[in-house]
Design a protein around this motif. Structure first.
Motif, PDB file in Angstrom:
ATOM      1  N   PHE A  79       0.860  -1.174   0.000  1.00  0.00           N
ATOM      2  CA  PHE A  79       0.000   0.000   0.000  1.00  0.00           C
ATOM      3  C   PHE A  79       0.901   1.231   0.000  1.00  0.00           C
ATOM      4  CE2 PHE A  79      -2.482   2.935   2.988  1.00  0.00           C
ATOM      5  CZ  PHE A  79      -3.239   3.492   1.970  1.00  0.00           C
ATOM      6  N   LEU A  80       0.770   2.064  -1.028  1.00  0.00           N
ATOM      7  CA  LEU A  80       1.574   3.282  -1.118  1.00  0.00           C
ATOM      8  C   LEU A  80       0.638   4.476  -0.971  1.00  0.00           C
ATOM      9  CD1 LEU A  80       3.630   2.517  -4.368  1.00  0.00           C
ATOM     10  CD2 LEU A  80       4.257   1.988  -2.026  1.00  0.00           C
ATOM     11  N   SER A  81       0.940   5.335  -0.016  1.00  0.00           N
ATOM     12  CA  SER A  81       0.035   6.463   0.176  1.00  0.00           C
ATOM     13  C   SER A  81       0.756   7.658   0.770  1.00  0.00           C
ATOM     14  CB  SER A  81      -1.122   6.031   1.079  1.00  0.00           C
ATOM     15  OG  SER A  81      -2.031   7.087   1.247  1.00  0.00           O
ATOM     16  N   GLY A  82       0.222   8.830   0.478  1.00  0.00           N
ATOM     17  CA  GLY A  82       0.758  10.066   1.034  1.00  0.00           C
ATOM     18  C   GLY A  82      -0.341  11.104   1.151  1.00  0.00           C
ATOM     19  N   ASP A  83      -0.149  12.083   2.019  1.00  0.00           N
ATOM     20  CA  ASP A  83      -1.133  13.164   2.154  1.00  0.00           C
ATOM     21  C   ASP A  83      -0.444  14.409   2.690  1.00  0.00           C
ATOM     22  OD1 ASP A  83      -1.709  13.210   5.299  1.00  0.00           O
ATOM     23  OD2 ASP A  83      -1.475  11.138   4.660  1.00  0.00           O
ATOM     24  N   LEU A  84      -1.231  15.406   3.033  1.00  0.00           N
ATOM     25  CA  LEU A  84      -0.645  16.700   3.414  1.00  0.00           C
ATOM     26  C   LEU A  84      -0.558  16.938   4.914  1.00  0.00           C
ATOM     27  CD1 LEU A  84      -2.436  19.025   0.842  1.00  0.00           C
ATOM     28  CD2 LEU A  84       0.002  18.555   0.939  1.00  0.00           C
ATOM     29  N   ILE A  85      -1.264  16.123   5.682  1.00  0.00           N
ATOM     30  CA  ILE A  85      -1.278  16.350   7.130  1.00  0.00           C
ATOM     31  C   ILE A  85       0.097  15.984   7.718  1.00  0.00           C
ATOM     32  CG2 ILE A  85      -2.476  15.748   9.287  1.00  0.00           C
ATOM     33  CD1 ILE A  85      -4.167  17.267   7.210  1.00  0.00           C
ATOM     34  N   LEU A 130      -0.226  -7.346  -6.531  1.00  0.00           N
ATOM     35  CA  LEU A 130      -1.235  -6.300  -6.386  1.00  0.00           C
ATOM     36  C   LEU A 130      -0.680  -5.175  -5.514  1.00  0.00           C
ATOM     37  CD1 LEU A 130      -4.536  -8.273  -5.624  1.00  0.00           C
ATOM     38  CD2 LEU A 130      -3.980  -7.070  -7.728  1.00  0.00           C
ATOM     39  N   VAL A 131      -0.792  -3.949  -6.006  1.00  0.00           N
ATOM     40  CA  VAL A 131      -0.342  -2.794  -5.221  1.00  0.00           C
ATOM     41  C   VAL A 131      -1.452  -1.743  -5.223  1.00  0.00           C
ATOM     42  CG1 VAL A 131       1.412  -1.007  -4.948  1.00  0.00           C
ATOM     43  CG2 VAL A 131       2.055  -3.216  -5.896  1.00  0.00           C
ATOM     44  N   LEU A 132      -1.689  -1.182  -4.052  1.00  0.00           N
ATOM     45  CA  LEU A 132      -2.710  -0.147  -3.926  1.00  0.00           C
ATOM     46  C   LEU A 132      -2.016   1.198  -3.736  1.00  0.00           C
ATOM     47  CD1 LEU A 132      -5.825   0.369  -3.543  1.00  0.00           C
ATOM     48  CD2 LEU A 132      -5.417   0.159  -1.086  1.00  0.00           C
ATOM     49  N   ALA A 133      -2.346   2.173  -4.589  1.00  0.00           N
ATOM     50  CA  ALA A 133      -1.780   3.523  -4.457  1.00  0.00           C
ATOM     51  C   ALA A 133      -2.926   4.479  -4.163  1.00  0.00           C
ATOM     52  CB  ALA A 133      -1.074   3.933  -5.742  1.00  0.00           C
ATOM     53  N   ALA A 134      -2.750   5.307  -3.136  1.00  0.00           N
ATOM     54  CA  ALA A 134      -3.853   6.188  -2.759  1.00  0.00           C
ATOM     55  C   ALA A 134      -3.335   7.502  -2.201  1.00  0.00           C
ATOM     56  CB  ALA A 134      -4.739   5.499  -1.724  1.00  0.00           C
ATOM     57  N   THR A 135      -4.222   8.477  -2.141  1.00  0.00           N
ATOM     58  CA  THR A 135      -3.897   9.751  -1.502  1.00  0.00           C
ATOM     59  C   THR A 135      -5.193  10.465  -1.123  1.00  0.00           C
ATOM     60  OG1 THR A 135      -2.619  11.790  -1.673  1.00  0.00           O
ATOM     61  CG2 THR A 135      -3.768  11.090  -3.646  1.00  0.00           C
TER      62      THR A 135
END
Lengths: 337, 159
Positions: A79-85, A130-135
């Motif tokens: 699971f690859l993810s990033g955000d601004l917080i 399987l890879v999940l990418a989210a933001t």
């Protein structure tokens, strides 16, 4: 496989098995409301803080993408993810819920394509099935952290943008039916010395142009190879700048082919000033609207250039300029011409 | 952008900034001033109305009516802030809603609202003066300096 200086060409053409776009009440009134999988009518999503609300959005988007692909979260390797917080807590806390091995990424609002490019690389190199990418991003949580309190009455200038409340997720696999990720160009950090946090579009436009040029150079392509080239969240002001800058650098970019996710997501009636921004901006527009247009056959090959402003509330108060970045990913429909 | 910071920029950066500046939508300064004048004036007229109200119907003089008037304006501003209306008025009115006491109340209430999720002590207590703090700090400091000057002038027999 490396091609040119900073681009990857994915020989195995990883498949986007499913994608999901989740939005808030303001997005529900926007121009692309029909392209969302899930829209919340409560800005807090039933949570007691905006930060928890953002986590909820991200969880919803991830679960929805996995569900649409007919998979289970146990099947997903990474699971690859990033955000601004601060310290990307929305992503990490979502990873806690999902319990999928997780790599946190940060590229500010370019997280969507940074994640998608890395996910494609993992799949292409046979490092994962399987890879999940989210933001995700949440308007109130971002305003609170980067600018002023949400209800504070300050007048925003005409260059200001509106952070999108939402989350987008895409599930990539080695085999199956769906759109394919065929190439990506990783951007370098460009800083033109602009320091106005109310003009992110202006700060990020040179980064977008730099990445687009690098992409064309590395792949030996030009705008005619694509049906649509969409920048992430430059807004009216930044997109115009990018368009003019490309012209200045001798790249003929037809206006009808060159758009910006921040310009598409809201209607003109909504008080968003120069347009949408935030991690979720490019994510929901790409994973919702643009993918739907591809499924309908209106578009066959697109280039999404997600842009990010790599500032922090601290760096801006210390009068530092705004370094910017952009990552580009090529998405194609299954059949080759 | 000041000249001092411009000197540190490379020619490419300077060129882009000039390029970007030419394409940046201009802030409608005259229109904004006019709106601010109008809304600021309306807010003050409402305040004047309350002052007359307290003087006519209660036992207040022109001087003492100031306190309940300010309190009423603050309460109204806080209510509008909590309902999520004040920031929309402010986007239209600009300086018109910031300068009167209602703007000050809005800075406190909006910060308190945002940080409620971090608790009453560290959240509300610690962040309520995030925006209003500088106004108070430098207000008190300048009052102190002016006070010192006044005392000095008096001692010298100037006043």
């Amino acid at each position: 496989m490396l091609q040119g200086h900073q681009s990857w060409v994915f020989q195995s053409r990883p498949v986007i098995l499913a994608s999901a776009a989740v939005g808030g009440p303001f997005e529900a009134k926007g121009a692309l409301a029909d392209d969302f999988d899930l829209l919340h009518d409560d800005l807090r999503m039933g949570q007691d803080s905006y930060e928890k609300a953002e986590k909820k959005l991200l969880e919803d988007a991830c679960n929805k993408a996995i569900e649409k692909a007919g998979k289970k979260k146990e099947d997903v390797q990474f699971f690859l993810s990033g955000d601004l917080i601060n310290q990307i807590i929305s992503s990490s806390f979502t990873a806690r819920t999902l319990a999928i091995p997780y790599l946190g990424i940060f590229g500010a609002c370019s997280c969507s394509m940074e994640g998608l490019a890395l996910a494609a690389l993992l799949v292409d190199s046979q490092s994962a099935e399987l890879v999940l990418a989210a933001t995700s991003s949440h308007n109130s949580a971002v305003e609170k952290q980067f600018r002023y309190p949400t209800e504070y009455g300050s007048q925003k200038p005409p260059t200001a943008q509106w952070t999108v409340t939402g989350a987008g997720a895409a599930l990539l696999g080695q085999e199956g039916n769906g759109l394919r990720v065929t190439a990506a160009t990783i951007g370098r950090v460009v800083d033109m010395g602009l320091s106005d946090p109310f003009n992110m579009g202006g700060a990020m436009a040179p980064a977008a142009v730099d990445t687009i040029q690098a992409h064309f150079r590395d792949l030996g392509s030009d705008p005619s190879h694509y049906d649509l080239i969409a920048t992430g969240d430059l807004g009216q002001v930044g997109h115009q700048l990018a368009s003019d800058l490309l012209k200045k650098h001798g790249i003929e970019m037809p206006d009808e082919k060159f758009t910006d996710c921040g310009k598409l997501i809201y209607t003109r009636k909504q008080p968003v000033i120069a347009g949408g921004s935030g991690c979720a901006c490019s994510a929901v527009v790409t994973y919702g609207h643009l993918f739907n247009r591809m499924y309908r056959g209106e578009l066959n090959k697109i280039l999404v250039v997600a842009t990010g402003a790599l500032l922090s509330p601290l760096s801006f108060q210390q009068k530092e300029s705004i370094p910017s970045i952009a990552h580009a990913v090529v998405i194609e429909k299954e059949e080759r011409e | 952008m000041s000249d001092k910071s411009k000197k540190k920029l490379t020619p490419t950066q300077q060129e882009y900034q000039a390029f970007a500046k030419r394409r940046e939508p201009k802030r409608p300064v005259f229109k904004n001033s006019l709106k601010a004048f109008l809304v600021g004036g309306i807010i003050c007229t409402i305040g004047q109305g309350f002052q007359w109200f307290y003087m006519t119907f209660f036992d207040f003089t022109e001087t003492t009516a100031g306190n309940p008037t300010v309190a009423t304006m603050i309460i109204l501003s806080v209510i509008l802030t909590s309902l999520g209306v004040y920031d929309h008025i402010a986007q239209w009115a600009g300086g018109g809603t910031i300068v009167p006491v209602t703007g000050f109340a809005n800075t406190l209430a909006s910060a308190a609202l945002d940080h409620r999720s971090e608790g009453f002590v560290l959240g509300v207590g610690g962040n309520m003066f995030k925006i209003a703090g500088p106004v108070i700090t430098y207000g008190v400091f300048s009052a102190f300096i002016i006070g010192l000057i006044a005392v000095a002038l008096k001692a010298l027999g100037g006043m």
